[in-house]
Each structure stands twice: as structure tokens, then as C-alpha cells.
Write a protein that holds these residues in place. Structure first.
Motif, PDB file in Angstrom:
ATOM      1  N   ARG A 207      -2.877   8.645 -11.053  1.00 35.76           N
ATOM      2  CA  ARG A 207      -1.616   8.836 -12.038  1.00 35.76           C
ATOM      3  C   ARG A 207      -2.297   8.677 -13.327  1.00 35.76           C
ATOM      4  O   ARG A 207      -3.672   8.165 -13.510  1.00 35.76           O
ATOM      5  CB  ARG A 207      -0.859   7.195 -12.677  1.00 35.76           C
TER       6      ARG A 207
ATOM      7  N   LYS B 242       0.585  -1.312   0.363  1.00 36.52           N
ATOM      8  CA  LYS B 242      -0.153   0.059   0.238  1.00 36.52           C
ATOM      9  C   LYS B 242       0.811   1.230  -0.269  1.00 36.52           C
ATOM     10  O   LYS B 242       0.608   2.145  -0.707  1.00 36.52           O
ATOM     11  CB  LYS B 242      -0.916  -0.251   1.484  1.00 36.52           C
TER      12      LYS B 242
ATOM     13  N   ALA C 196      -7.484  10.982  -4.499  1.00 33.73           N
ATOM     14  CA  ALA C 196      -6.359  11.570  -3.730  1.00 33.73           C
ATOM     15  C   ALA C 196      -5.121  10.768  -2.283  1.00 33.73           C
ATOM     16  O   ALA C 196      -3.841  11.343  -1.830  1.00 33.73           O
ATOM     17  CB  ALA C 196      -6.079  12.641  -4.662  1.00 33.73           C
ATOM     18  N   GLU C 197      -7.348  10.950  -1.993  1.00 31.02           N
ATOM     19  CA  GLU C 197      -6.614  10.972  -0.185  1.00 31.02           C
ATOM     20  C   GLU C 197      -7.061   9.440   0.167  1.00 31.02           C
ATOM     21  O   GLU C 197      -6.709   9.333   1.526  1.00 31.02           O
ATOM     22  CB  GLU C 197      -8.229  11.509   0.247  1.00 31.02           C
ATOM     23  N   THR C 198      -7.437   8.811  -0.633  1.00 29.03           N
ATOM     24  CA  THR C 198      -6.918   6.767  -0.248  1.00 29.03           C
ATOM     25  C   THR C 198      -5.199   6.926  -0.075  1.00 29.03           C
ATOM     26  O   THR C 198      -4.564   7.697  -0.295  1.00 29.03           O
ATOM     27  CB  THR C 198      -7.578   6.600  -1.014  1.00 29.03           C
ATOM     28  N   TYR C 199      -5.260   5.353   0.406  1.00 32.66           N
ATOM     29  CA  TYR C 199      -3.537   5.084   0.111  1.00 32.66           C
ATOM     30  C   TYR C 199      -3.029   4.609  -1.472  1.00 32.66           C
ATOM     31  O   TYR C 199      -2.011   4.719  -1.442  1.00 32.66           O
ATOM     32  CB  TYR C 199      -3.771   3.878   0.737  1.00 32.66           C
ATOM     33  N   LEU C 200      -4.106   4.850  -2.586  1.00 28.04           N
ATOM     34  CA  LEU C 200      -3.448   5.006  -3.757  1.00 28.04           C
ATOM     35  C   LEU C 200      -3.017   6.275  -3.885  1.00 28.04           C
ATOM     36  O   LEU C 200      -3.448   7.651  -3.955  1.00 28.04           O
ATOM     37  CB  LEU C 200      -5.480   4.815  -4.591  1.00 28.04           C
ATOM     38  N   ARG C 201      -3.277   6.074  -5.246  1.00 29.22           N
ATOM     39  CA  ARG C 201      -2.095   7.593  -5.596  1.00 29.22           C
ATOM     40  C   ARG C 201      -1.997   8.079  -7.236  1.00 29.22           C
ATOM     41  O   ARG C 201      -2.375   6.378  -7.974  1.00 29.22           O
ATOM     42  CB  ARG C 201      -0.603   7.562  -5.419  1.00 29.22           C
TER      43      ARG C 201
ATOM     44  N   GLN D 199      -0.198   2.281  -6.960  1.00 31.05           N
ATOM     45  CA  GLN D 199      -0.669   3.951  -7.834  1.00 31.05           C
ATOM     46  C   GLN D 199      -1.773   3.115  -8.610  1.00 31.05           C
ATOM     47  O   GLN D 199      -2.117   2.310  -9.031  1.00 31.05           O
ATOM     48  CB  GLN D 199       0.435   3.849  -9.078  1.00 31.05           C
TER      49      GLN D 199
END
Length: 264
Positions: free
Chosen positions: A183, A145, A176-181, A149
Motif C-alpha cells: 500500500r 496472511k 505484490a507477488e508475495t502474500y503481502l499486499r 498489508q
């Protein structure tokens, strides 16, 4: 009866020929202006015509392409996106792809996504694993995590879409506020291909275009990922987009999507 392995061999052979034109033409200028400021290059038109001719001649199955259209109301149809990420392609950006799939009764049976400038070709049929340059890949797993991305793809919002520009912007901000990034690559096909490989944990496509989504849907299914429409329903050729990825990433994207839609 259409044999999936035979159809995949035909599809890969057709894409191999198209890849040479793709690589040679990188950086081509806009040639044909389309709606909403979109455009096609001469190479888009050339590749689609090559694929259309090869596939129809070898299989007798009609072709539906992004540039020249066709008839989607058939039991079997090839779907072609000659250059996915045309703006990237015209700028010399390597994140662009050739997308090809065979739909049978509205679901992808065969898929090929070629990213020629990265030297990567992903392929699968309904009963195969995911192949990368002819080598079978292991099934997807949940990534760390800390580095997860996801790809976020959004075409210009149609007037009848429930995903307005405001919804799309809010969705990106909340992801963007989650653990995901998140792209933004500029190519739905690249996003879905990266997800199938496990480079991205997941992907969200808000494109309603079957040529953007169909190949990637099958690739991710072949990799053992979760694929749905944007409301969590089973994906079909009429879905307005795709949510896909490993189970954890799909759940996170779906949760954010539901939150945004419930605020409308």
C-alpha cells in the motif's frame, strides 16, 4: 543524563500544541518549493518553528528539522518532521503526520508520531511499551496472511542512491507477488505508525532522511517488531531506509529486497 520518561512528556506536550496548527491548516497551499518538485506549506514552517522553540527552551537540546536544518553531529538532538506527507496535507488527505524523535548517540530514545486527522498519537521511549493515545498496546503478532498489508514508501531517488527508479519499481512489483499486499500511503511516518499498531504487517521505507524514519523505528521496536536497514543491518541514523514489521513480514520483505539487489 537524559531521563526518557521526562523527555517523552516534554515531546508530547510540544506536539499537542502543534496539532492545533496542523488541523487548522489542512489543505494549505504550497509555499516554499524545494528540490525534485517537493514543497513545504506555511504550516510546515510554522509547526517546525513552534517545536524548535519549545523543545530547545525546555531541554537545552538542539533541534534538527526537515525545513530549517540544524546540526546532526551531536550526542543528543531532537529530530522534527513538522508535516510528513506534505503533498497529502495540501490536498486535504488525512494520511499525514507530525514526527518527532530524540536521538541519543544516533539512536532514537523518544518518539512521537501524531496523525491528527485520524485522532491517533503514538509514543514510546526506549524502555516503554508502545502507547496509542496514552494507552499501552499489546506486542505485535503475525497477522492473517490473507489480509496482510505493508506500507511502501519511496522518495525521489538521489543520484548516489543504489535504489534507482528501476530498482524501486521492480521491488514494488515483486512485493505484490508475495502474500503481502503493498500500500502506498504517501507518508513514511504513517506507514511506520500503522506497522507499529499492527494495521500493516510491515513497512519498507527507501527514504534516506532521518526525519522520516527515526520516530517510526522506535515505535516499532517498542511494539516488539523487527527493525533493520535495507540490507538487514542494524538500523542507524545513517541508514538509507528501513525494513520493519512483525517477524514474518520482515523476513518476506527482506527476501524480496535481497532478490532485487542480487539482480543488479
Amino acid at each position: 543524563m537524559t531521563d526518557p520518561s521526562t523527555m517523552l512528556r516534554i515531546a508530547e506536550s510540544a506536539v499537542s500544541a502543534a496539532e492545533r496548527s496542523f488541523i487548522h491548516g489542512l489543505g494549505a497551499d504550497p509555499h516554499q518549493i524545494k528540490e525534485r518538485g517537493d514543497f513545504a506549506t506555511k504550516v510546515d514552517l510554522e509547526i517546525e518553528e513552534k517545536l524548535r522553540s519549545s523543545l530547545s527552551d525546555q531541554t537545552g537540546i538542539p533541534v534538527y528539522g526537515e525545513e530549517s536544518g540544524g546540526d546532526l553531529n551531536r550526542d543528543r538532538v531532537w529530530i522534527v518532521d513538522p508535516i510528513d506527507g506534505t503533498a497529502n496535507y495540501a490536498a486535504g488527505n488525512p494520511l499525514c503526520a507530525i514526527l518527532l524523535s530524540l536521538l541519543v548517540e544516533g539512536q532514537p530514545m523518544v518518539a512521537v508520531t501524531s496523525i491528527p486527522m485520524l485522532g491517533r498519537r503514538l509514543s514510546a521511549h526506549v524502555s516503554s511499551p508502545l502507547y496509542l493515545n496514552g494507552r499501552a498496546l499489546k506486542p505485535l503478532r503475525d497477522p492473517d496472511k490473507m489480509i496482510a498489508q505493508i506500507g511502501f514508501s519511496s522518495v525521489a531517488s538521489p543520484l548516489n542512491s543504489r535504489y534507482s527508479s528501476q530498482v524501486r519499481q521492480g521491488l514494488l512489483a515483486d512485493l505484490a507477488e508475495t502474500y503481502l499486499r503493498p500500500r502506498i500511503t504517501g507518508s513514511v511516518g504513517v506507514d511506520l505508525a500503522f506497522t507499529a499498531q499492527g494495521i500493516f504487517g510491515g513497512a519498507l521505507s527507501l527514504s534516506p532522511n532521518v526525519w522520516d524514519n527515526a520516530a517510526g523505528v522506535l515505535l516499532i521496536r517498542a511494539a516488539g517488531g523487527v527493525v533493520t536497514g535495507t540490507e538487514g543491518e542494524p538500523w542507524t541514523m545513517n541508514s538509507e531506509g528501513v525494513i520493519a514489521g512483525n517477524a514474518e513480514a520482515h523476513k518476506a520483505i527482506m527476501g524480496t529486497m535481497n532478490k532485487i539487489l542480487n539482480q543488479q
